[in-house]
Design an enzyme around this catalytic site. Sequence first.
Site, PDB file in Angstrom:
ATOM      1  N   ASP A  51       0.876  -1.240   0.087  1.00 44.03           N
ATOM      2  CA  ASP A  51       0.238   0.138   0.144  1.00 44.03           C
ATOM      3  C   ASP A  51       0.930   1.326   0.078  1.00 44.03           C
ATOM      4  O   ASP A  51       1.859   1.625   0.618  1.00 44.03           O
ATOM      5  CB  ASP A  51      -0.884   0.130   1.129  1.00 44.03           C
ATOM      6  N   SER A  71     -12.199   5.174   6.174  1.00 48.50           N
ATOM      7  CA  SER A  71     -12.649   5.321   7.726  1.00 48.50           C
ATOM      8  C   SER A  71     -13.685   6.389   7.883  1.00 48.50           C
ATOM      9  O   SER A  71     -13.010   7.489   7.898  1.00 48.50           O
ATOM     10  CB  SER A  71     -11.428   5.061   8.775  1.00 48.50           C
TER      11      SER A  71
END
Length: 278
Positions: free
Chosen positions: A83, A209
């Site tokens: 990532d 999130s």
Amino acid sequence: MALATLNDLIKITTKNKNAVGMFNVINYEYAVAMINAAEQVNYPIMLGVPEGFVKNYYDLDTMTSLLKYLATTAKVPVAIHLDHSKTFETTVKCMRAGFTSVMFDGSALTYEENVEQTAEIVKIAHAMGVSVEGELGYVGRNGVDQIDPESFTKVEQAVDFVKRTGVDALAIAVGNLHGNYSFEPKLDFDRIKAIKEATGVGLVLHGGSGIADDDFRKAAELGIDKVNIFTEILDFGKKFTLENLPDMTFLQYSKALADAMTEVVKYRMEVFTCGRTL
């Protein structure tokens, strides 16, 4: 089950019009929780390792061996994903270690530099059977950056970027930010739909999130194939530790954390997959 690439998973999400979750792995307990959740939901999952973890947090070969073992013994397809790598060296190192998917984040570069460096990574990765995610537009960080429509991914530029780089997936900026939101995020759904229709590649939503469940579902229906979650599980782990570790032995805590984290990841996966299974 055999390790999967991001490309393998995009074929599934495109067919089902939903998204796969990518969750960054901090330790063994987190990894086990993620695999358990994926098996219970009966859907693929991506185990993420940020570049910062590779450089500063844990030994790459040790963590890769663990993730590969968990992935190959899982009952659902699992991809191991690098990532937000911003360096050629780390990206190649992780591919050689056995990662099946890498993200090269050239969003801070000029457009031409981003195209050139991403294309070079794609050439190497595809020769090794590894999928590549690029980034176009700027997904900033809450508390540091503001939502600026001028930094959103532009449809015409996305088409050019995909054509010139050959990426398998594209992380896009559509009103999302990394970290905890201090406001209610509003995604540009029309832009998601337009980019998907124009490029035909997998689309990735970072900064997941704090986005509303219904917005996740709508984004998946319109073309988002992968959603990144880290802050939510990081915050949950801290809260769980502060509330429970003082009253447990470490062995009890370790098992309890994995069980509790499984439920968090499972819930997120059920949202992203829109209730669909393999």
